[in-house]
Design an enzyme around this catalytic site. Sequence first.
Site, PDB file in Angstrom:
ATOM      1  N   ASN A   9       0.862  -1.190   0.000  1.00 34.13           N
ATOM      2  CA  ASN A   9       0.000   0.000   0.000  1.00 34.13           C
ATOM      3  C   ASN A   9       0.895   1.236   0.000  1.00 34.13           C
ATOM      4  OD1 ASN A   9      -1.854   2.015   0.431  1.00 34.13           O
ATOM      5  ND2 ASN A   9      -2.304   1.434   2.555  1.00 34.13           N
ATOM      6  N   TRP A  10       0.946   1.915  -1.150  1.00 36.98           N
ATOM      7  CA  TRP A  10       1.864   3.060  -1.275  1.00 36.98           C
ATOM      8  C   TRP A  10       1.277   4.321  -0.628  1.00 36.98           C
ATOM      9  CZ3 TRP A  10       3.652   2.497  -7.138  1.00 36.98           C
ATOM     10  CH2 TRP A  10       4.303   1.266  -7.294  1.00 36.98           C
ATOM     11  N   LYS A  11       0.042   4.276  -0.204  1.00 34.10           N
ATOM     12  CA  LYS A  11      -0.626   5.434   0.442  1.00 34.10           C
ATOM     13  C   LYS A  11      -0.449   6.690  -0.416  1.00 34.10           C
ATOM     14  CE  LYS A  11       0.248   3.322   4.902  1.00 34.10           C
ATOM     15  NZ  LYS A  11      -0.001   3.433   6.306  1.00 34.10           N
ATOM     16  N   HIS A  99      -9.754   0.940   4.788  1.00 29.90           N
ATOM     17  CA  HIS A  99      -8.464   1.081   5.478  1.00 29.90           C
ATOM     18  C   HIS A  99      -8.656   1.988   6.692  1.00 29.90           C
ATOM     19  CE1 HIS A  99      -4.317   2.233   6.296  1.00 29.90           C
ATOM     20  NE2 HIS A  99      -3.956   1.146   5.629  1.00 29.90           N
ATOM     21  N   GLU A 101      -7.056   4.354   7.841  1.00 28.58           N
ATOM     22  CA  GLU A 101      -6.852   5.801   7.595  1.00 28.58           C
ATOM     23  C   GLU A 101      -8.091   6.410   6.935  1.00 28.58           C
ATOM     24  OE1 GLU A 101      -3.077   5.385   5.594  1.00 28.58           O
ATOM     25  OE2 GLU A 101      -2.208   4.692   7.483  1.00 28.58           O
ATOM     26  N   GLU A 171      -5.661  -5.332  10.585  1.00 27.80           N
ATOM     27  CA  GLU A 171      -4.625  -4.319  10.795  1.00 27.80           C
ATOM     28  C   GLU A 171      -4.907  -3.579  12.096  1.00 27.80           C
ATOM     29  OE1 GLU A 171      -2.615  -2.997   6.976  1.00 27.80           O
ATOM     30  OE2 GLU A 171      -4.501  -1.919   7.014  1.00 27.80           O
ATOM     31  N   GLY A 177       2.198   1.801  10.759  1.00 23.09           N
ATOM     32  CA  GLY A 177       3.139   2.913  10.616  1.00 23.09           C
ATOM     33  C   GLY A 177       3.843   3.302  11.897  1.00 23.09           C
ATOM     34  N   SER A 213       3.309  -2.562  10.337  1.00 25.86           N
ATOM     35  CA  SER A 213       4.759  -2.549  10.519  1.00 25.86           C
ATOM     36  C   SER A 213       5.433  -3.868  10.138  1.00 25.86           C
ATOM     37  CB  SER A 213       5.104  -2.144  11.957  1.00 25.86           C
ATOM     38  OG  SER A 213       4.602  -0.846  12.225  1.00 25.86           O
ATOM     39  N   GLY A 235       4.755   1.097   4.757  1.00 27.35           N
ATOM     40  CA  GLY A 235       6.078   1.712   4.618  1.00 27.35           C
ATOM     41  C   GLY A 235       7.091   0.849   3.884  1.00 27.35           C
TER      42      GLY A 235
HETATM   43  C1  PEP Z   1      -0.899  -0.115   5.960  1.00 22.88           C
HETATM   44  O1  PEP Z   1      -0.798   0.954   5.390  1.00 22.88           O
HETATM   45  O2  PEP Z   1      -1.894  -0.808   5.775  1.00 22.88           O
HETATM   46  C2  PEP Z   1       0.193  -0.553   6.827  1.00 22.88           C
HETATM   47  C3  PEP Z   1       0.093  -1.703   7.426  1.00 22.88           C
HETATM   48  O3  PEP Z   1       1.258   0.311   6.988  1.00 22.88           O
HETATM   49  P1  PEP Z   1       2.689  -0.056   7.688  1.00 22.88           P
HETATM   50  O4  PEP Z   1       3.171  -1.345   7.058  1.00 22.88           O
HETATM   51  O5  PEP Z   1       3.557   1.108   7.353  1.00 22.88           O
HETATM   52  O6  PEP Z   1       2.436  -0.222   9.132  1.00 22.88           O
END
Ligand code: PEP
Length: 258
Positions: A9-11, A99, A101, A171, A177, A213, A235
């Site tokens: 996931n490049w966000k 998601h 976010e 998640e 993150g 993470s 990330g």
């Molecule tokens: C995500 O964006 O779904 C995610 C799990 O981010 P990260 O791996 O940076 O925690």
Amino acid sequence: MKKPLVIGNWKMNLDYVEAIHLMQQIGVLLRNKPVEHTDLVVTPPFVDLRSVTSVVESDRIPVSVAAQHASQHESGAYTGETSVAMLQRLNVRWVLVGHSERRSYFQMTDDVVASTLRAVVRSGVQAVLCFGEELASREAGEHFDVVASQLQAALAGLDEQVRPLVTLAYEPVWAIGTGRTASVEQVAEMMDFIRATAASLSLDEPHVLYGGSVNADNAGAIMSEGRVDGFLVGGASLKAESFVAIAHASDDCYDGKR
Ligand code: PEP
């Protein structure tokens, strides 16, 4: 073990030139050392989708392309929104739905998550339903209740024929993150709970991913001891080396090397 799935996931990172570059780098690494047992998906920002699908097609990179969100509506006066049909025309095969976010910063309620999920799968596109508890719920011991309620709200009453298009991504918000990964024990007990809850909602053995993470160093243990079917990676998916290293760690688990 199901064929694992690793989704990057490049966000809201990388403009279209940077996105093309990352996709090409991933293509080179996969050509040098192919991933044999793991399906790969990348999730660029909307404005990069056309460029990324073009690179994937022209360089024949064994990666599918996903969108980070889609409108619950089919078309019309919804300024700023993007429909599932528009995404399909770009050869987008997957959409992330709900998601954390989107839920926390853009007021995506359980109802909107449910209708977006339906809009995605009704079009024959694969949906990754994201869910997970916040830190306060985990500390209060309410994480199973939160997850059950998010799954119930999104999945109850979903048409039987579209259910195979749903992948689940647990998640925990406190792990996204933050560098604070859930322990393999926390992941494993949640995986059992999610699989049992999904079965009670007539979702037949979906892929259940973990996100929060994940990196090349912890992926193998989370997959083997946490018993996950893959990862949603934020990330660490922004660098070709770390994304492909996670894919290889997943491959090794499938292959019994871990
Ligand atoms: C995500 O964006 O779904 C995610 C799990 O981010 P990260 O791996 O940076 O925690």
